[in-house]
Design an enzyme around this catalytic site. Structure first.
Site, short mmCIF file in Angstrom:
data_model
loop_
_atom_site.label_atom_id
_atom_site.label_comp_id
_atom_site.label_asym_id
_atom_site.label_seq_id
_atom_site.Cartn_x
_atom_site.Cartn_y
_atom_site.Cartn_z
N ARG A 22 0.83 -1.22 0.00
CA ARG A 22 0.00 0.00 0.00
C ARG A 22 0.85 1.25 0.00
NH1 ARG A 22 -5.47 -0.90 2.46
NH2 ARG A 22 -5.44 1.27 3.09
N GLU A 35 6.07 -19.62 1.23
CA GLU A 35 5.22 -20.39 2.15
C GLU A 35 5.46 -21.87 1.89
OE1 GLU A 35 3.04 -20.10 4.80
OE2 GLU A 35 3.05 -22.28 4.57
N SER A 41 -2.41 -17.25 3.49
CA SER A 41 -3.46 -16.29 3.82
C SER A 41 -4.79 -16.98 4.16
CB SER A 41 -3.66 -15.34 2.63
OG SER A 41 -4.43 -14.24 3.02
N CYS A 45 -7.78 -20.24 12.54
CA CYS A 45 -8.82 -20.22 13.59
C CYS A 45 -10.07 -20.97 13.14
CB CYS A 45 -9.20 -18.78 13.94
SG CYS A 45 -7.78 -17.70 14.14
N ASP A 286 3.04 -15.25 15.62
CA ASP A 286 3.28 -16.27 16.65
C ASP A 286 4.76 -16.55 16.92
OD1 ASP A 286 0.58 -16.55 16.86
OD2 ASP A 286 0.48 -18.62 16.12
N ASN A 308 -2.14 -10.51 13.10
CA ASN A 308 -2.60 -9.56 12.07
C ASN A 308 -2.13 -8.14 12.38
OD1 ASN A 308 -4.40 -10.79 9.89
ND2 ASN A 308 -5.09 -11.82 11.74
N TRP A 437 -28.56 -3.33 35.03
CA TRP A 437 -27.13 -3.34 35.41
C TRP A 437 -26.49 -4.47 34.61
CZ3 TRP A 437 -24.05 -0.37 38.60
CH2 TRP A 437 -24.72 0.62 39.36
C1 LIG Z 1 -6.88 -24.73 15.39
C2 LIG Z 1 -6.56 -23.29 15.68
C3 LIG Z 1 -7.56 -22.42 16.12
C4 LIG Z 1 -7.25 -21.10 16.38
N1 LIG Z 1 -8.25 -20.24 16.81
C5 LIG Z 1 -7.95 -18.94 17.06
C6 LIG Z 1 -8.96 -18.03 17.44
O1 LIG Z 1 -10.14 -18.40 17.54
N2 LIG Z 1 -8.61 -16.73 17.68
C7 LIG Z 1 -7.32 -16.29 17.55
O2 LIG Z 1 -7.05 -15.09 17.77
N3 LIG Z 1 -6.33 -17.14 17.18
C8 LIG Z 1 -6.62 -18.44 16.92
N4 LIG Z 1 -5.63 -19.31 16.53
C9 LIG Z 1 -4.25 -18.81 16.44
C10 LIG Z 1 -4.00 -18.14 15.11
O3 LIG Z 1 -4.42 -18.96 14.06
C11 LIG Z 1 -2.52 -17.84 14.99
O4 LIG Z 1 -2.16 -17.02 16.07
C12 LIG Z 1 -2.18 -17.15 13.69
O5 LIG Z 1 -2.45 -17.97 12.59
C13 LIG Z 1 -0.70 -16.79 13.69
O6 LIG Z 1 -0.38 -16.23 12.47
P1 LIG Z 1 1.13 -16.26 11.98
O7 LIG Z 1 1.10 -15.66 10.61
O8 LIG Z 1 2.01 -15.66 12.99
O9 LIG Z 1 1.52 -17.79 11.94
P2 LIG Z 1 0.88 -18.99 11.10
O10 LIG Z 1 -0.55 -18.77 10.85
O11 LIG Z 1 1.28 -20.25 11.82
O12 LIG Z 1 1.65 -18.90 9.74
C14 LIG Z 1 3.02 -19.13 9.65
C15 LIG Z 1 3.26 -19.71 8.28
O13 LIG Z 1 4.67 -19.80 8.07
C16 LIG Z 1 4.93 -20.96 7.32
N5 LIG Z 1 6.35 -21.28 7.54
C17 LIG Z 1 6.95 -21.60 8.70
N6 LIG Z 1 8.26 -21.81 8.51
C18 LIG Z 1 8.50 -21.60 7.20
C19 LIG Z 1 9.66 -21.67 6.38
N7 LIG Z 1 10.85 -21.98 6.89
N8 LIG Z 1 9.55 -21.40 5.05
C20 LIG Z 1 8.33 -21.08 4.52
N9 LIG Z 1 7.20 -21.02 5.23
C21 LIG Z 1 7.28 -21.27 6.56
C22 LIG Z 1 3.97 -21.97 7.88
O14 LIG Z 1 3.71 -23.02 6.96
C23 LIG Z 1 2.72 -21.13 8.14
O15 LIG Z 1 1.78 -21.17 7.07
C24 LIG Z 1 -5.92 -20.63 16.23
C25 LIG Z 1 -4.92 -21.52 15.78
C26 LIG Z 1 -5.23 -22.83 15.50
C27 LIG Z 1 -4.14 -23.74 15.04
#
Ligand SMILES: Cc1cc2nc3c(=O)[nH]c(=O)nc-3n(C[C@H](O)[C@H](O)[C@H](O)COP(=O)(O)OP(=O)(O)OC[C@H]3O[C@@H](n4cnc5c(N)ncnc54)[C@H](O)[C@@H]3O)c2cc1C
Length: 459
Positions: A22, A35, A41, A45, A286, A308, A437
């Site tokens: 953007r 990825e 994307s 959750c 994470d 996010n 309340w």
């Molecule tokens: C079952 C489940 C339910 C959830 N429910 C909730 C909820 O209700 N509310 C909430 O707030 N959060 C929830 N979460 C947590 C939330 O999904 C995560 O906090 C969020 O997805 C984290 O985003 P991220 O981008 O940091 O990591 P991720 O979503 O884990 O994405 C990281 C990505 O990096 C990729 N990656 C890792 N290492 C490498 C590498 N060396 N080379 C290339 N790619 C790589 C992985 O494949 C992955 O796709 C839930 C999680 C799960 C598993």
């Protein structure tokens, strides 16, 4: 032209990439996102709802396809491509195409590490047996669904009673599978206090889950390399399938090997702008360590809300703007069999660990005016600092309409409000929405009465 490389293309990584775009045109910034999975994307959750059949198919969880990123954002998103090394000195990453095996180096000017978390897998006998599943990324969900449809398991054991374990237990029940849940703690949802966790146990039992609390898993029994039972100190639970819900840890091996510093929680250290200690290297989601605004200590909280926001902050900053992630207060919400569960701030154990003197109150109320059709029971717990009355944390367990009330308390917590101040908040009221309340105000009022009593005793 500068090049931005993003490692990990889900919530944090693609938020960062989109925000950078953007602010920077394709002619001034090339963006490549790697990825290792087959999807990017997506909403992790939504996985329990996909497994339980509430969401019809995997595609519904995908926010944007690689084509959409390419056509609308000019972001080059490469799926099934793992980054195996980051060379800070050369300012390059080593990539491997998982399908073709091709390997190459790709240079970068700026780098975003958004590698997420990895599920904790116990080092127990039989833990590698087939039939044991973790659910972290969408590919894990696809494998689990394939097993559910192909092997038609009849009995499943969920190991770990955190929110993912609970949501997965319900998903398996919805599939008609008999489910047992084992947790080492006295109640599931260890992020709640025990009294509130007990309400979650009741909901699980009503759902038909066989609960084994205070039991540690010692290993997994196998027959011909395939799982057949889960062994605890007390019993052997027959199982055709196991879902692990033992929590996650930051996925930082790649970053650590590159010399990017990590903190006490093992998450990557960043400043408020999500910049790491290495020039031009950012991290979000994470895989990072955050700051807890109530305890004042480092925290690892793996939630999509933070991923996010942090990704957005990293993308704005690396695109030349200014944004900060000022920490978190630990707000989370889930639902199990019609029972909504929410928490924010510190629970009693965390408050004590942080050195606070505190008091707690629990109030019972209803989601609507008591006489109004559809009024459902709910409980609110408030934890406040003893002398100042400062809100330290809150928990809510109740039926439909209960949980999102936690957001009022999260805002109060964010702004360092006392329970006395909360009592005066101008919250909305009409019988279909709350008693006159609101339960949140009743809890704050009770907590303030207790704080006043304590102050009188101290005089
Ligand atoms: C079952 C489940 C339910 C959830 N429910 C909730 C909820 O209700 N509310 C909430 O707030 N959060 C929830 N979460 C947590 C939330 O999904 C995560 O906090 C969020 O997805 C984290 O985003 P991220 O981008 O940091 O990591 P991720 O979503 O884990 O994405 C990281 C990505 O990096 C990729 N990656 C890792 N290492 C490498 C590498 N060396 N080379 C290339 N790619 C790589 C992985 O494949 C992955 O796709 C839930 C999680 C799960 C598993």
């Amino acid at each position: 032209m500068e090049r931005l490389v993003v490692v990990g293309a889900d919530a944090a990584g693609m938020s960062a990439a989109s925000q950078a775009r953007r602010r920077r045109t394709p002619s001034s910034l090339q963006i490549i996102a790697f990825e290792r999975g087959r999807h990017a994307s997506y909403s992790a959750c939504g996985i329990p709802y996909l497994v339980g059949g509430v969401v019809g198919h995997c595609g519904q969880l995908i926010a944007r396809t690689p084509e959409a990123f390419r056509d609308s954002f000019q972001i080059d998103l490469r799926l099934s491509t793992e980054v195996t090394e980051i060379d800070i000195g050369r300012r390059a990453i080593h990539a491997r195409d998982i399908v073709t095996g091709r390997e190459w180096w790709e240079g970068f000017d700026q780098l975003v590490v958004a590698t997420g978390a990895v599920p904790v897998r116990p080092a127990l006998p039989g833990a590698d047996a087939s039939g044991i599943y973790g659910v972290q990324v969408l590919d894990d969900a696809a494998k689990l669904i394939q097993a559910l449809e192909g092997e038609q398991p009849r009995r499943a054991v969920v190991v770990g009673g955190g929110y993912i374990g609970l949501e997965m237990a319900e998903a398996l029940i919805l599939r008609g599978i008999r489910v047992a849940l084992v947790d080492g703690g006295p109640e599931p949802m260890g992020t709640l206090d025990r009294d509130m966790g007990a309400l979650v146990s009741e909901a699980l039992r009503r759902l038909g889950v066989d609960l084994y609390l205070g039991e540690r898993v010692l290993g997994f029994e196998t027959k011909g390399g395939r799982l057949c039972a889960v062994q605890t100190a007390e019993r052997s639970l027959p199982a055709d399938l196991v879902v692990l819900g033992l929590g996650v840890r930051p996925n930082t091996e790649l970053a650590k090997r590159a010399g990017i510093p990590t903190g006490v929680t093992t998450g990557i250290l960043t400043d408020r702008r999500m910049h790491t200690a290495v020039d031009g290297v950012w991290a979000a989601g994470d895989c990072v360590e955050s700051f807890h605004r109530v305890s004042g200590t480092p925290a690892f909280v793996a939630l999509g809300t933070h991923a996010n926001k942090q990704g957005r902050v990293a993308g704005i900053n690396l695109g030349g703007g200014y944004a900060t992630f000022p920490g978190l207060v630990g707000t989370a919400v889930t639902k199990i069999y019609g029972v909504e569960v929410a928490r924010t701030g510190l629970n009693e154990t965390e408050a004590a660990r942080a050195g606070f003197e505190f008091l707690s109150v629990v109030v019972e109320s209803t989601t609507r005016a008591g006489y109004f059709p559809g009024a459902r029971p709910m409980k609110v717990k408030i934890i406040a600092e003893k002398r100042s009355g400062r809100l330290l944390g809150a928990q809510i367990v109740g039926e439909e309409g209960a949980a999102k009330r936690i957001d009022v308390l999260a805002v109060a917590l964010w702004n360092d409000m006392t329970v006395e101040e909360i009592t005066s908040l101008d919250l909305s009221y009409a019988p279909p929405f709350s008693p006159v309340w609101d339960p949140v105000l009743i809890a704050a009022r009770k907590a303030w009465e207790l704080v006043e009593e304590t102050m009188l005793q101290c005089r």
